[in-house]
Design an enzyme around this catalytic site. Structure first.
Site, PDB file in Angstrom:
ATOM      1  N   CYS A 135      -4.588  -8.107  -4.118  1.00 27.74           N
ATOM      2  CA  CYS A 135      -4.975  -7.101  -4.627  1.00 27.74           C
ATOM      3  C   CYS A 135      -5.709  -7.390  -5.935  1.00 27.74           C
ATOM      4  O   CYS A 135      -5.020  -8.107  -6.949  1.00 27.74           O
ATOM      5  CB  CYS A 135      -3.807  -6.147  -5.030  1.00 27.74           C
ATOM      6  SG  CYS A 135      -4.693  -4.515  -5.909  1.00 27.74           S
ATOM      7  N   GLY A 144     -12.398  -5.328  -2.721  1.00 26.60           N
ATOM      8  CA  GLY A 144     -13.458  -4.658  -2.219  1.00 26.60           C
ATOM      9  C   GLY A 144     -14.898  -4.845  -2.981  1.00 26.60           C
ATOM     10  O   GLY A 144     -15.872  -4.960  -2.511  1.00 26.60           O
ATOM     11  N   ASN A 166       0.699  -1.079  -0.038  1.00 26.97           N
ATOM     12  CA  ASN A 166      -0.119  -0.108   0.072  1.00 26.97           C
ATOM     13  C   ASN A 166       0.881   1.189   0.084  1.00 26.97           C
ATOM     14  O   ASN A 166       2.130   1.258   0.432  1.00 26.97           O
ATOM     15  CB  ASN A 166      -1.004   0.065   1.165  1.00 26.97           C
ATOM     16  CG  ASN A 166      -1.962  -0.887   1.239  1.00 26.97           C
ATOM     17  OD1 ASN A 166      -2.593  -1.224   0.193  1.00 26.97           O
ATOM     18  ND2 ASN A 166      -1.989  -1.883   2.332  1.00 26.97           N
ATOM     19  N   ASN A 183      -7.505  -5.546  -8.330  1.00 25.72           N
ATOM     20  CA  ASN A 183      -7.063  -4.716  -9.655  1.00 25.72           C
ATOM     21  C   ASN A 183      -5.710  -4.991 -10.100  1.00 25.72           C
ATOM     22  O   ASN A 183      -5.426  -5.276 -11.262  1.00 25.72           O
ATOM     23  CB  ASN A 183      -7.101  -3.340  -9.207  1.00 25.72           C
ATOM     24  CG  ASN A 183      -8.845  -2.952  -9.075  1.00 25.72           C
ATOM     25  OD1 ASN A 183      -9.591  -3.496  -9.809  1.00 25.72           O
ATOM     26  ND2 ASN A 183      -9.272  -2.079  -8.032  1.00 25.72           N
ATOM     27  N   HIS A 198     -12.290  -6.757   4.871  1.00 24.21           N
ATOM     28  CA  HIS A 198     -13.264  -5.846   4.445  1.00 24.21           C
ATOM     29  C   HIS A 198     -14.310  -5.521   5.326  1.00 24.21           C
ATOM     30  O   HIS A 198     -14.743  -6.725   6.034  1.00 24.21           O
ATOM     31  CB  HIS A 198     -13.805  -6.177   2.845  1.00 24.21           C
ATOM     32  CG  HIS A 198     -12.725  -6.118   1.838  1.00 24.21           C
ATOM     33  ND1 HIS A 198     -12.199  -4.966   1.360  1.00 24.21           N
ATOM     34  CD2 HIS A 198     -11.826  -7.030   1.754  1.00 24.21           C
ATOM     35  CE1 HIS A 198     -11.388  -5.296   0.249  1.00 24.21           C
ATOM     36  NE2 HIS A 198     -11.057  -6.687   0.631  1.00 24.21           N
ATOM     37  N   ASN A 235     -10.168  -2.600   5.218  1.00 24.26           N
ATOM     38  CA  ASN A 235     -10.618  -1.790   4.103  1.00 24.26           C
ATOM     39  C   ASN A 235     -12.010  -1.544   4.262  1.00 24.26           C
ATOM     40  O   ASN A 235     -12.799  -2.342   4.851  1.00 24.26           O
ATOM     41  CB  ASN A 235     -10.348  -2.641   2.837  1.00 24.26           C
ATOM     42  CG  ASN A 235      -8.917  -3.106   2.517  1.00 24.26           C
ATOM     43  OD1 ASN A 235      -8.179  -2.123   2.162  1.00 24.26           O
ATOM     44  ND2 ASN A 235      -8.433  -4.154   2.595  1.00 24.26           N
ATOM     45  N   GLU A 255      -9.464   2.552   1.317  1.00 23.33           N
ATOM     46  CA  GLU A 255      -8.400   1.463   1.380  1.00 23.33           C
ATOM     47  C   GLU A 255      -7.545   1.470   2.539  1.00 23.33           C
ATOM     48  O   GLU A 255      -6.943   2.556   2.618  1.00 23.33           O
ATOM     49  CB  GLU A 255      -7.660   0.923   0.139  1.00 23.33           C
ATOM     50  CG  GLU A 255      -8.402   0.414  -0.921  1.00 23.33           C
ATOM     51  CD  GLU A 255      -7.395  -0.110  -2.055  1.00 23.33           C
ATOM     52  OE1 GLU A 255      -6.523  -0.577  -1.797  1.00 23.33           O
ATOM     53  OE2 GLU A 255      -7.982   0.137  -3.174  1.00 23.33           O
ATOM     54  N   ARG A 256      -7.486   0.390   3.217  1.00 27.07           N
ATOM     55  CA  ARG A 256      -6.615   0.408   4.300  1.00 27.07           C
ATOM     56  C   ARG A 256      -5.069   0.488   3.899  1.00 27.07           C
ATOM     57  O   ARG A 256      -4.728   0.028   2.574  1.00 27.07           O
ATOM     58  CB  ARG A 256      -6.517  -1.116   4.876  1.00 27.07           C
ATOM     59  CG  ARG A 256      -5.391  -1.406   5.974  1.00 27.07           C
ATOM     60  CD  ARG A 256      -5.410  -3.039   6.168  1.00 27.07           C
ATOM     61  NE  ARG A 256      -5.190  -3.920   5.399  1.00 27.07           N
ATOM     62  CZ  ARG A 256      -4.905  -5.198   5.528  1.00 27.07           C
ATOM     63  NH1 ARG A 256      -5.132  -5.741   6.923  1.00 27.07           N
ATOM     64  NH2 ARG A 256      -4.618  -6.122   4.763  1.00 27.07           N
ATOM     65  N   CYS A 308     -11.392  -0.735  -6.067  1.00 28.72           N
ATOM     66  CA  CYS A 308     -10.654  -1.972  -5.074  1.00 28.72           C
ATOM     67  C   CYS A 308     -11.179  -2.961  -5.697  1.00 28.72           C
ATOM     68  O   CYS A 308     -12.882  -3.519  -5.604  1.00 28.72           O
ATOM     69  CB  CYS A 308     -11.074  -1.606  -3.601  1.00 28.72           C
ATOM     70  SG  CYS A 308     -10.257  -2.943  -2.519  1.00 28.72           S
TER      71      CYS A 308
END
Ligand SMILES: N[C@@H](CCC[C@H](N)C(=O)O)C(=O)O
Length: 267
Positions: free
Chosen positions: A73, A213, A64, A75, A152, A183, A201-202, A210
């Site tokens: 992740c 997410g 991050n 994306n 999440h 998140n 986002e965290r 996300c």
């Protein structure tokens, strides 16, 4: 020493990608913080390292913007699929990507120019889905936790545009219920096949989208019987198509992957 990188985004969630087979990186936590800065760095939501794998075809590590390492992740996994194919690291269209939350299977959609426009990722089984009470100090009394490998908190609201993400995001990310932070997704059901979602986002704050997410939001909406198992999640930077398979219990995510530019930076 000069490092080549590629800036890519998935639905506006942008990361700096480094092929560590060519450019080994020793201090990714520090570089993620430094390079993610918009005014003094490259500018991004974080840093993604592409590497070798003993159990899959390639591996991904994701940091991050605050330097913390995440388990997964969504994306970035799509963007890695595009990167691997277009930069000639593989000619496979089905790729096993090792992540800190296990192997994720990528299916590339290769168009007539031999470029990858969309990637479908098997995101695995959503777990730890349950309602939590957020207490009197929270503007939002309750939410639903979902793990997509990373944590999440999904909160359903009537109007997602009116949510003050800058205020609610950090408060909920650091809520005592979540010792590893979380998140946070605010979601508005548009109809049984469409959700509008905004995310804090965290470790990175407000981002345009996300992937994990979007999966968590879809899982929470399906769990509460507000949506069907095929659902589109519309975020500030784009939309993702989710499918939660009734037989395997796996969630798949389909969406775009976009290259922004190649660059070189000195460390
Ligand atoms: N943007 C990502 C998730 C990145 C990691 C997350 N902030 C965490 O700390 O768990 C996605 O597309 O899934």
């Amino acid at each position: 020493m000069k490092i080549k990188f590629t800036k890519m985004h998935g639905a506006g969630n942008d990361y700096i990608y480094v092929n560590t087979l060519q450019y080994p990186i020793e201090n990714p936590e520090k570089l993620a913080i430094c390079w993610s800065q918009w005014h003094t760095g490259i500018g991004s939501d974080g840093l993604v390292l592409i590497g070798p794998s003993n159990i899959g075809d390639f591996s991904m590590r994701i940091f991050n913007a605050d330097g913390s390492e995440a388990m997964m992740c969504g994306n970035a996994s799509r963007c890695i699929g595009k990167y691997l194919y277009e930069y000639g690291l593989t000619d496979k269209k089905d790729i096993a990507l090792e992540t800190k939350s296990g192997i994720k299977q990528l299916k590339l959609n290769v168009n007539s120019n031999n470029t990858v426009d969309e990637v479908t990722v098997d995101m695995g089984i959503p777990t730890n889905i349950h309602w939590v009470k957020l207490g009197e100090q929270s503007l939002y009394p309750q939410g639903i936790t979902v793990s997509m490998g990373n944590p999440h908190l999904v909160i359903f609201v009537d109007n997602v545009s009116s949510v003050n993400l800058f205020q609610a995001g950090p408060f909920l990310e650091n809520h005592p219920l979540f010792p590893d932070r979380t998140n946070v997704e605010f979601a508005q059901i548009l109809d049984e096949g469409h959700i509008r979602m905004r995310v804090w986002e965290r470790g990175s704050g407000i981002t345009q989208a996300c992937g994990t997410g979007a999966c968590a939001t879809a899982a929470a909406a399906i769990f509460t019987k507000q949506c069907t198992r095929n659902v589109k999640v519309k975020m500030d930077g784009g939309e993702l198509l989710m499918n939660w398979d009734v037989h395997t219990n796996h969630m798949t995510m389909k969406g775009s992957a976009t290259k922004v530019f190649d660059g070189e930076i000195e460390i």
